[in-house]
Design a protein around this motif. Structure first.
Motif, PDB file in Angstrom:
ATOM      1  N   LEU A   1       0.831  -1.203   0.000  1.00 19.02           N
ATOM      2  CA  LEU A   1       0.000   0.000   0.000  1.00 19.02           C
ATOM      3  C   LEU A   1       0.866   1.253   0.000  1.00 19.02           C
ATOM      4  O   LEU A   1       0.598   2.205  -0.731  1.00 19.02           O
ATOM      5  N   GLY A   2       1.920   1.233   0.819  1.00 22.25           N
ATOM      6  CA  GLY A   2       2.819   2.378   0.849  1.00 22.25           C
ATOM      7  C   GLY A   2       3.477   2.625  -0.490  1.00 22.25           C
ATOM      8  O   GLY A   2       3.600   3.776  -0.935  1.00 22.25           O
ATOM      9  N   SER A   3       3.878   1.548  -1.171  1.00 15.26           N
ATOM     10  CA  SER A   3       4.526   1.710  -2.484  1.00 15.26           C
ATOM     11  C   SER A   3       3.560   2.310  -3.491  1.00 15.26           C
ATOM     12  O   SER A   3       3.950   3.114  -4.342  1.00 15.26           O
ATOM     13  N   ILE A   4       2.275   1.947  -3.387  1.00 10.99           N
ATOM     14  CA  ILE A   4       1.266   2.495  -4.296  1.00 10.99           C
ATOM     15  C   ILE A   4       1.054   3.976  -4.032  1.00 10.99           C
ATOM     16  O   ILE A   4       1.012   4.795  -4.949  1.00 10.99           O
ATOM     17  N   VAL A   5       0.904   4.328  -2.749  1.00 10.81           N
ATOM     18  CA  VAL A   5       0.693   5.737  -2.386  1.00 10.81           C
ATOM     19  C   VAL A   5       1.882   6.584  -2.829  1.00 10.81           C
ATOM     20  O   VAL A   5       1.716   7.670  -3.393  1.00 10.81           O
ATOM     21  N   TYR A   6       3.106   6.088  -2.605  1.00 13.89           N
ATOM     22  CA  TYR A   6       4.288   6.830  -3.024  1.00 13.89           C
ATOM     23  C   TYR A   6       4.366   6.948  -4.545  1.00 13.89           C
ATOM     24  O   TYR A   6       4.815   7.969  -5.077  1.00 13.89           O
ATOM     25  N   ASP A   7       3.948   5.895  -5.232  1.00 12.40           N
ATOM     26  CA  ASP A   7       3.965   5.940  -6.694  1.00 12.40           C
ATOM     27  C   ASP A   7       2.999   7.004  -7.202  1.00 12.40           C
ATOM     28  O   ASP A   7       3.314   7.747  -8.136  1.00 12.40           O
TER      29      ASP A   7
END
Length: 275
Positions: free
Chosen positions: A75-81
């Motif tokens: 989820l964090g990687s998606i938000v950062y992306d």
């Protein structure tokens, strides 16, 4: 260019506000469905997120019922992306916590009383106000527990928001106007390339961490992972044997976004028993 996170209590009407803001800005709204679409577009398999249909539990449910550590990283990687693109409206998903140190984002909290929320939910779902109140409290607790579990933070800590809007007082239309006016300010719209690049690198690091956990390598000793540039990964430290080193390299190379891997891993000699 505006990147806005909108956090709201269940039944407060925050989703409608977020949708109107995204429409008037002409930018994308990242709600639960779009977040999952984004995950698939980034190469995260549908198997990781489960079946994507109207009967599938929400993303937060799967965070709790599957492997929380993996899904927090995903989820964090998606938000950062999303953040690395510099614009969009992110609805919920603890985006305000993931992006708390990201100066480019404008964080909004939508509030409404339990009474008004229970009336709205009862009407929308055709249930009694008593049942709707129980549902509201259950959903609020679920999100509160998620934020506390994932980040050791209180989602009601108002210091994490740039704007708090009470819909009981001003209503949805004025909330939209406030958000649009403030998000258009020079202070909010300015976003350095360094900040965007930092989000992109952070996204890749979390995807790598998730892959390590998913493939059972997190308990292995001695190795570390650094993201040194766009798509560039450096491994260093030690591996217990060549098989472990080979598996680690394979897992890292298969993470979407990785284009180059530098391995400075020291492989322990055969028969090494440790200290």
């Amino acid at each position: 260019m505006a990147l806005i996170t909108i956090t709201s209590s269940f039944g407060s009407g925050g989703e409608k506000v977020a949708r109107k803001v995204s429409e008037q800005l002409g930018t994308e709204l990242f709600d639960d469905g779009k977040i999952q679409e984004k995950a698939l577009s980034m190469g995260i398999s549908e198997k990781d997120f489960g079946r994507l249909d109207e009967k599938t539990p929400g993303l937060f449910d799967r965070l709790f019922t599957n492997n929380p550590s993996i899904y927090l990283d995903l989820l964090g990687s998606i938000v950062y992306d999303i953040a690395s693109g510099g614009e969009g409206v992110i609805m919920g998903h603890a985006a305000q916590v993931f992006l708390k140190d990201f100066s480019c984002a404008f964080h909004v909290r939508i509030h409404a009383s339990e009474e008004s929320r229970s009336q709205w939910v009862a009407k929308e779902q055709g249930i009694s106000e008593f049942e709707s109140l129980e549902l509201i409290r259950k959903m609020d607790k679920r999100f509160k527990d998620f934020v506390h579990y994932g980040f050791t933070r209180d989602w009601n800590d108002l210091s994490g928001y740039d704007l708090v809007v009470n819909l009981d007082k001003i209503g949805g239309d004025w909330a939209v106007k406030l958000i649009l006016d403030l998000s258009g300010s020079e202070e909010v719209r300015e976003c350095s390339l360094n900040s965007l690049e930092k989000m992109e690198l952070s996204s890749l690091k979390l995807k790598l961490d998730a892959a390590i956990i998913k493939n059972g390598l997190a308990s292995q000793f001695g190795f570390f992972i650094d993201v040194t540039g766009k798509g560039k990964v450096r491994l260093w430290g030690s591996a217990r044997n060549s098989e472990e080193h080979k598996k680690l390299l394979t897992v890292i190379k298969n993470v979407p976004g990785v284009t180059e891997v530098q391995s400075d891993i020291f492989v322990m000699p055969h028969g090494y028993q440790g200290y």
